[in-house]
Scaffold this motif. Structure first.
Motif, PDB file in Angstrom:
ATOM      1  N   THR A   1      12.348  14.761  26.492  1.00  0.00           N
ATOM      2  CA  THR A   1      11.349  15.567  27.206  1.00  0.00           C
ATOM      3  C   THR A   1       9.985  15.490  26.530  1.00  0.00           C
ATOM      4  O   THR A   1       8.960  15.285  27.200  1.00  0.00           O
ATOM      5  CB  THR A   1      11.801  17.040  27.272  1.00  0.00           C
ATOM      6  OG1 THR A   1      13.056  17.113  27.939  1.00  0.00           O
ATOM      7  CG2 THR A   1      10.780  17.873  28.027  1.00  0.00           C
ATOM      8  N   ASN A   2       9.961  15.640  25.205  1.00  0.00           N
ATOM      9  CA  ASN A   2       8.683  15.568  24.491  1.00  0.00           C
ATOM     10  C   ASN A   2       8.077  14.178  24.580  1.00  0.00           C
ATOM     11  O   ASN A   2       6.850  14.030  24.674  1.00  0.00           O
ATOM     12  CB  ASN A   2       8.873  15.978  23.033  1.00  0.00           C
ATOM     13  CG  ASN A   2       9.037  17.469  22.859  1.00  0.00           C
ATOM     14  OD1 ASN A   2       8.602  18.254  23.696  1.00  0.00           O
ATOM     15  ND2 ASN A   2       9.689  17.883  21.781  1.00  0.00           N
TER      16      ASN A   2
ATOM     17  N   TYR B   1       0.518  12.413  28.949  1.00  0.00           N
ATOM     18  CA  TYR B   1      -0.821  12.691  28.415  1.00  0.00           C
ATOM     19  C   TYR B   1      -1.525  11.400  28.003  1.00  0.00           C
ATOM     20  O   TYR B   1      -2.750  11.290  28.137  1.00  0.00           O
ATOM     21  CB  TYR B   1      -0.726  13.641  27.221  1.00  0.00           C
ATOM     22  CG  TYR B   1      -0.523  15.086  27.612  1.00  0.00           C
ATOM     23  CD1 TYR B   1      -1.486  15.766  28.358  1.00  0.00           C
ATOM     24  CD2 TYR B   1       0.623  15.780  27.232  1.00  0.00           C
ATOM     25  CE1 TYR B   1      -1.316  17.089  28.732  1.00  0.00           C
ATOM     26  CE2 TYR B   1       0.813  17.109  27.600  1.00  0.00           C
ATOM     27  CZ  TYR B   1      -0.151  17.758  28.348  1.00  0.00           C
ATOM     28  OH  TYR B   1       0.027  19.060  28.718  1.00  0.00           O
TER      29      TYR B   1
ATOM     30  N   LYS C   1       6.391  13.908  27.916  1.00  0.00           N
ATOM     31  CA  LYS C   1       5.135  14.656  27.925  1.00  0.00           C
ATOM     32  C   LYS C   1       4.030  13.857  27.237  1.00  0.00           C
ATOM     33  O   LYS C   1       2.898  13.779  27.741  1.00  0.00           O
ATOM     34  CB  LYS C   1       5.320  15.998  27.221  1.00  0.00           C
ATOM     35  CG  LYS C   1       6.174  17.005  27.985  1.00  0.00           C
ATOM     36  CD  LYS C   1       6.314  18.291  27.177  1.00  0.00           C
ATOM     37  CE  LYS C   1       7.192  19.307  27.902  1.00  0.00           C
ATOM     38  NZ  LYS C   1       7.371  20.550  27.094  1.00  0.00           N
TER      39      LYS C   1
END
Length: 467
Positions: A448-449, A456, A452
Motif C-alpha cells: 500500500t505504501n 505521488y 502511494k
C-alpha cells in the motif's frame, strides 16, 4: 546443492504432491456431491478422464504452488516455527480455495455452484490438511536432524569478550531445544578503529563454516559503535541479530524465533514479511517489463535526440551501492556533459551548467531515469526504496549519520518517500536530512505504501517537479 536449497526443494515437491492429491480427491467429491448424471457423466471414470478435468488436475496444483511461493513459505526453509507453519498453511489454504473456486466457475459443464458451500468446505479441508501433513513430515524430519546434531544451523557470535561469551553459552545450553549450533566467537577489539573486524575474513568464515546467522552481542557498546560494526556485518548477506534494547529506532522489527531464546532484532533485513517481499519483487518486475515494452519506442527516440544534441554516450553508467552494500552499475539517460565530474564527484544543483539543454528537460520530468527499469528487472533495484548513492557520498554521510548503513537492508529504488517528500539533495547535509524519510519507510514497508509513493511520483513527473 546447499542444505537450504535442498530443504526448499523438499517443501516444493511435497507441496506439489499434496496439491495433486487434494485436487484429485476433491474431483471425486465433486462428482458425487453434484451428482454425476446431473452434470453429464455416467461414471466417475468418465468424469476424471474428461479433458477439462485432466487439464485442471495439471494446472491447478501449479497455481497452488505459485500461491505458496508468493506467501513466502519457501523463503526460509530451515528451522521453521511450528505455529507460523500452521498459520501460513491455514491462511494460504483459504486463499487457494477461493482461487480454485473461481477457476472452476469458468468451466460451465462441471462448475461448482456458488451456493454449494459444502464443496468449498471440503476443498479447504483437503488443501489445508494435505498440505500441512506433508509439511509436518518434512519439518519434523529436519528438526530431528538438527536436534541430534546431524545437521547444523551454525551461528557466529560477535561482540566484546564478556558479552559474546554469555550469548555463546546460551546457545550451547539450548541447542537440544532450538537446533542452533555455535560455530565460533569473534571478539571485538575496542582499541582498533574497525574493532578488529575485516570483511574479507568474515566472508571466509561465513563460507567455510556455513554460517546461517550472526548474533551480535551489543552489551558494552554505544549506539554509534553498534552502527559502525553493523556497517561491516550487513554486507555479509546473512541475518544479523541483536538484542531488542540495543537500537530503539528498530524496536518495531522484533522477531521471536524460539520461546527458549530472547527476542532479537534482525538488523540485516527490513521490517517486512516474506509474503510482502515476494509480492513486491513480482510487482516490480512485472511493472518494469511493461514500462520497458510500452515506452520502448519513445526511449529509442530519446536516445537519438541525446546522440544528436551532445557528444558522448546515450546511456550514463555509474557505480552505486545497493542492498547488502553490494556495488552495481546504474543506467540513466545521459543528462550532463561527459566531463561533468572531471574534478571529482559533485552533487547537482539548481542552474548547474554541466547539464545539457535536453538534459534539463529530462531531469525536470525524470525521463533520464527510465533506463533504471532495467536495473529493476536485473534485481539491482526496486521501484520504491532508498535512493542509491555512490561510495564517496556514503562515506561523507556516515560521518554525520552512522545509521545510514541500515538503508542497505533493502534494494534501492527508482523513487522513494524521501524523493517524494524532500526531492533531490544538493548537499551532504540535505542527504542526511532526507535519510530520515528512508528510515521511516524501512519500518513501514508495505504494498500500500509503495503504491502511494508511486502515485505521488507520477504526479511529480507530470507536473515537471523532478528538479
Amino acid at each position: 546443492m546447499t542444505r537450504t536449497n535442498s530443504q526448499r526443494l523438499k517443501y516444493i515437491l511435497v507441496d506439489l504432491l499434496t496439491a495433486n492429491i487434494a485436487v484429485f480427491i476433491f474431483d471425486i467429491a465433486r462428482y458425487y456431491v453434484l451428482g454425476g448424471e446431473n452434470i453429464g457423466f455416467r461414471s466417475l471414470a468418465a468424469f476424471l478422464t474428461f479433458k477439462v478435468i485432466i487439464i485442471e488436475q495439471v494446472l491447478i496444483p501449479l497455481l497452488l504452488l505459485g500461491i505458496n511461493a508468493l506467501s513466502g513459505y519457501y523463503n526460509r526453509p530451515l528451522l521453521k516455527s511450528r505455529l507460523q507453519e500452521l498459520i501460513n498453511t491455514i491462511l494460504v489454504a483459504g486463499l487457494q480455495t477461493v482461487m480454485v473456486f473461481l477457476v472452476l466457475l469458468t468451466n460451465q459443464n462441471t462448475a461448482v455452484r456458488s451456493t454449494n458451500y459444502e464443496l468449498l468446505f471440503y476443498l479447504f479441508l483437503l488443501l489445508g490438511g494435505c498440505t500441512y501433513l506433508g509439511r509436518w513430515m518434512v519439518t519434523s524430519y529436519a528438526f530431528r536432524k538438527f536436534r541430534k546434531g546431524k545437521w547444523k544451523y551454525n551461528i557466529l557470535v560477535i561482540g566484546l569478550p564478556d558479552a559474546s561469551e554469555t550469548k555463546a553459552e546460551n546457545i550451547r545450553k539450548n541447542r537440544g531445544r532450538t537446533g542452533f549450533s555455535l560455530a565460533g566467537i569473534v571478539a571485538l577489539n575496542p582499541a582498533d578503529e574497525n574493532y578488529g573486524l575485516n570483511f574479507r575474513e568474515l566472508s571466509e568464515i561465513r563460507d567455510r563454516k556455513d554460517i546461517k546467522e550472526i548474533i551480535f552481542a551489543t552489551r558494552g557498546l554505544e549506539e554509534s559503535e553498534i552502527l559502525k560494526v553493523l556497517y561491516t556485518l550487513i554486507p555479509l548477506c546473512v541475518p544479523v541479530k541483536i538484542a531488542t534494547d540495543s537500537l530503539p529506532i528498530l524496536n518495531s522489527n522484533i522477531r521471536l524465533q524460539s520461546i527458549y531464546e530472547e527476542p532479537y532484532l534482525d538488523v540485516a533485513s527490513a521490517n517486512v514479511s516474506d509474503a510482502v517481499k515476494n509480492i513486491k519483487r513480482s510487482f516490480d518486475v512485472l511493472v518494469s517489463l511493461c514500462v520497458l515494452l510500452v515506452l520502448g519506442l519513445p526511449m529509442a527516440i530519446m536516445s537519438v535526440v541525446i546522440k544528436c544534441t551532445s557528444k558522448g554516450p546515450v546511456i550514463f553508467r555509474q557505480e552505486r551501492i545497493g542492498r547488502h552494500r553490494r556495488p552495481f552499475t546504474i543506467y540513466k539517460f545521459r543528462s550532463m556533459r561527459t566531463d561533468a565530474e572531471a574534478s571529482g564527484p559533485q552533487l547537482s544543483c539548481e542552474g548547474d551548467t554541466r547539464i545539457t539543454p535536453i538534459g534539463a528537460w529530462m531531469r525536470k520530468y525524470r525521463v533520464d531515469e527510465l533506463p533504471q527499469f532495467w536495473n529493476v528487472v536485473k534485481g539491482d533495484m526496486s521501484l520504491v526504496g532508498p535512493r542509491p548513492e555512490r561510495i564517496h557520498f556514503i562515506k561523507l554521510i556516515m560521518q554525520q549519520a552512522p545509521f545510514y548503513s541500515l538503508v542497505h537492508q533493502v534494494r534501492p529504488g527508482i523513487t522513494s518517500w524521501g524523493m517524494v517528500k524532500y526531492g533531490y539533495a544538493k548537499t551532504v547535509d540535505e542527504m542526511v536530512e532526507r535519510l530520515r524519510y528512508d528510515l521511516i519507510y524501512l519500518a513501514n514497508i508495505s504494498i500500500t505504501n509503495d503504491l502511494k509513493i508511486l502515485i505521488y511520483t507520477v504526479k511529480t513527473v507530470f507536473k515537471g517537479r523532478g528538479v
